[in-house]
Write a protein that holds these residues in place. Sequence first.
Motif, PDB file in Angstrom:
ATOM      1  N   LEU A  39     -12.416 -19.872  23.052  1.00 29.25           N
ATOM      2  CA  LEU A  39     -13.419 -20.906  22.845  1.00 29.25           C
ATOM      3  C   LEU A  39     -13.574 -21.204  21.360  1.00 29.25           C
ATOM      4  CD1 LEU A  39     -15.734 -22.644  24.101  1.00 29.25           C
ATOM      5  CD2 LEU A  39     -17.233 -20.711  23.621  1.00 29.25           C
ATOM      6  N   GLU A  40     -13.686 -22.506  21.053  1.00 31.56           N
ATOM      7  CA  GLU A  40     -13.898 -22.915  19.662  1.00 31.56           C
ATOM      8  C   GLU A  40     -14.892 -24.068  19.628  1.00 31.56           C
ATOM      9  OE1 GLU A  40     -11.392 -24.205  15.661  1.00 31.56           O
ATOM     10  OE2 GLU A  40     -10.439 -24.230  17.621  1.00 31.56           O
ATOM     11  N   VAL A  41     -15.808 -23.993  18.672  1.00 32.73           N
ATOM     12  CA  VAL A  41     -16.810 -25.037  18.484  1.00 32.73           C
ATOM     13  C   VAL A  41     -16.602 -25.659  17.104  1.00 32.73           C
ATOM     14  CG1 VAL A  41     -19.277 -25.517  18.231  1.00 32.73           C
ATOM     15  CG2 VAL A  41     -18.490 -23.965  20.014  1.00 32.73           C
ATOM     16  N   VAL A  42     -16.582 -26.982  17.062  1.00 35.57           N
ATOM     17  CA  VAL A  42     -16.339 -27.696  15.808  1.00 35.57           C
ATOM     18  C   VAL A  42     -17.456 -28.710  15.610  1.00 35.57           C
ATOM     19  CG1 VAL A  42     -14.758 -29.175  14.525  1.00 35.57           C
ATOM     20  CG2 VAL A  42     -13.856 -27.421  16.052  1.00 35.57           C
ATOM     21  N   THR A  43     -18.039 -28.719  14.414  1.00 32.26           N
ATOM     22  CA  THR A  43     -19.100 -29.685  14.118  1.00 32.26           C
ATOM     23  C   THR A  43     -18.540 -30.922  13.427  1.00 32.26           C
ATOM     24  OG1 THR A  43     -19.565 -28.401  12.102  1.00 32.26           O
ATOM     25  CG2 THR A  43     -20.994 -28.045  14.013  1.00 32.26           C
ATOM     26  N   SER A  44     -17.973 -30.760  12.241  1.00 30.04           N
ATOM     27  CA  SER A  44     -17.475 -31.917  11.505  1.00 30.04           C
ATOM     28  C   SER A  44     -16.519 -31.449  10.429  1.00 30.04           C
ATOM     29  CB  SER A  44     -18.637 -32.690  10.872  1.00 30.04           C
ATOM     30  OG  SER A  44     -18.158 -33.733  10.049  1.00 30.04           O
ATOM     31  N   LYS A  45     -15.604 -32.357  10.007  1.00 31.39           N
ATOM     32  CA  LYS A  45     -14.699 -32.033   8.911  1.00 31.39           C
ATOM     33  C   LYS A  45     -15.472 -31.879   7.607  1.00 31.39           C
ATOM     34  CE  LYS A  45     -10.675 -34.363  10.918  1.00 31.39           C
ATOM     35  NZ  LYS A  45      -9.668 -35.446  10.752  1.00 31.39           N
ATOM     36  N   VAL A  46     -16.581 -32.617   7.486  1.00 32.28           N
ATOM     37  CA  VAL A  46     -17.442 -32.507   6.308  1.00 32.28           C
ATOM     38  C   VAL A  46     -18.597 -31.573   6.657  1.00 32.28           C
ATOM     39  CG1 VAL A  46     -18.858 -33.778   4.655  1.00 32.28           C
ATOM     40  CG2 VAL A  46     -16.825 -34.847   5.635  1.00 32.28           C
ATOM     41  N   PRO A  47     -18.792 -30.472   5.924  1.00 34.05           N
ATOM     42  CA  PRO A  47     -19.823 -29.487   6.295  1.00 34.05           C
ATOM     43  C   PRO A  47     -21.248 -29.946   6.019  1.00 34.05           C
ATOM     44  CG  PRO A  47     -18.761 -28.844   4.238  1.00 34.05           C
ATOM     45  CD  PRO A  47     -18.004 -30.041   4.751  1.00 34.05           C
ATOM     46  N   HIS A  48     -21.424 -31.030   5.297  1.00 33.91           N
ATOM     47  CA  HIS A  48     -22.777 -31.506   5.014  1.00 33.91           C
ATOM     48  C   HIS A  48     -22.781 -33.031   4.916  1.00 33.91           C
ATOM     49  CE1 HIS A  48     -20.888 -31.199   1.022  1.00 33.91           C
ATOM     50  NE2 HIS A  48     -21.642 -32.241   0.726  1.00 33.91           N
ATOM     51  N   ILE A  49     -23.981 -33.607   5.054  1.00 29.29           N
ATOM     52  CA  ILE A  49     -24.123 -35.055   4.967  1.00 29.29           C
ATOM     53  C   ILE A  49     -25.453 -35.383   4.295  1.00 29.29           C
ATOM     54  CG2 ILE A  49     -25.202 -35.255   7.234  1.00 29.29           C
ATOM     55  CD1 ILE A  49     -23.844 -37.963   7.541  1.00 29.29           C
ATOM     56  N   GLU A  50     -25.437 -36.477   3.533  1.00 24.59           N
ATOM     57  CA  GLU A  50     -26.670 -36.988   2.945  1.00 24.59           C
ATOM     58  C   GLU A  50     -27.152 -38.162   3.775  1.00 24.59           C
ATOM     59  OE1 GLU A  50     -26.316 -37.962  -1.146  1.00 24.59           O
ATOM     60  OE2 GLU A  50     -25.941 -35.896  -1.797  1.00 24.59           O
ATOM     61  N   ALA A  51     -28.428 -38.141   4.140  1.00 25.86           N
ATOM     62  CA  ALA A  51     -29.009 -39.230   4.927  1.00 25.86           C
ATOM     63  C   ALA A  51     -30.344 -39.629   4.305  1.00 25.86           C
ATOM     64  CB  ALA A  51     -29.200 -38.810   6.378  1.00 25.86           C
ATOM     65  N   MET A  52     -30.668 -40.906   4.458  1.00 27.89           N
ATOM     66  CA  MET A  52     -31.880 -41.422   3.834  1.00 27.89           C
ATOM     67  C   MET A  52     -33.115 -41.086   4.672  1.00 27.89           C
ATOM     68  SD  MET A  52     -32.118 -45.092   1.963  1.00 27.89           S
ATOM     69  CE  MET A  52     -31.894 -46.008   3.464  1.00 27.89           C
TER      70      MET A  52
END
Length: 233
Positions: A39-52
């Motif tokens: 089993l493998e869980v993947v969130t995103s290629k970018v580990p962080h995001i900036e949002a307004m």
Amino acid sequence: MASVDSTGSSVSGRLRSGDLLHTGLALALLFGVWSVGGLEVVTSKVPHIEAMNGSTVLLPCTYSSCIGIKNLYFNWHYNDNGTMLKLCEAVIPIEGVEPKVSVYHERVEFIGSSKNNNISILLWNITFEDEGEYICFAKNPKEKYRNHSASYTLIVVDRMREVDNTLTVIIVSVLGGVIGIVIIVMVIKALVVHFLLKDDEKTKDCLVSSSGNDNTENGLTGAKADNKGTPKA
């Protein structure tokens, strides 16, 4: 008889050793396949995001398993300065069956689908208090309750940062200028070669015509000389 017994014992010992070796290799291969297909869980290629501040954010998460799932359990947690707050959770009975998701946060919405191995969520109307680490967790009983998790860091800002493209503009302008100069030089070179070839053709035509005229004049002069040189009868 003693020698036969000792030989038999030796052969039996070698057979047991061979069986153990084969068993060890089989287990090694089994665990190797297990680790690759687990089993493998993947969130995103970018580990962080900036949002307004005040916007809606997608927190992506997908799972995969080479041997399939059965009663796959998953949840989302928010790390509030060391305290793990559960946002939602559910169990997917089998592949293709949509789960009944329990949501524990008023601004969280589950938007995933088991058909796409998707267990993503939306976080509505975010505030500065929502900033931090979000963790997607899954556990698959079909793989002896193997579990895996992945995290995603949210950064909330007043306004999006402006990207300085000055250097990019300068590089593009310089490259464009260089390419333009090369094209102009190639065009001028082609024109010069064209006119030079035309001049060469004209020169050759002049030389051929003048050579023909010289030969004609020489022939007429010789004829006249011959006529003058013929004695009268």
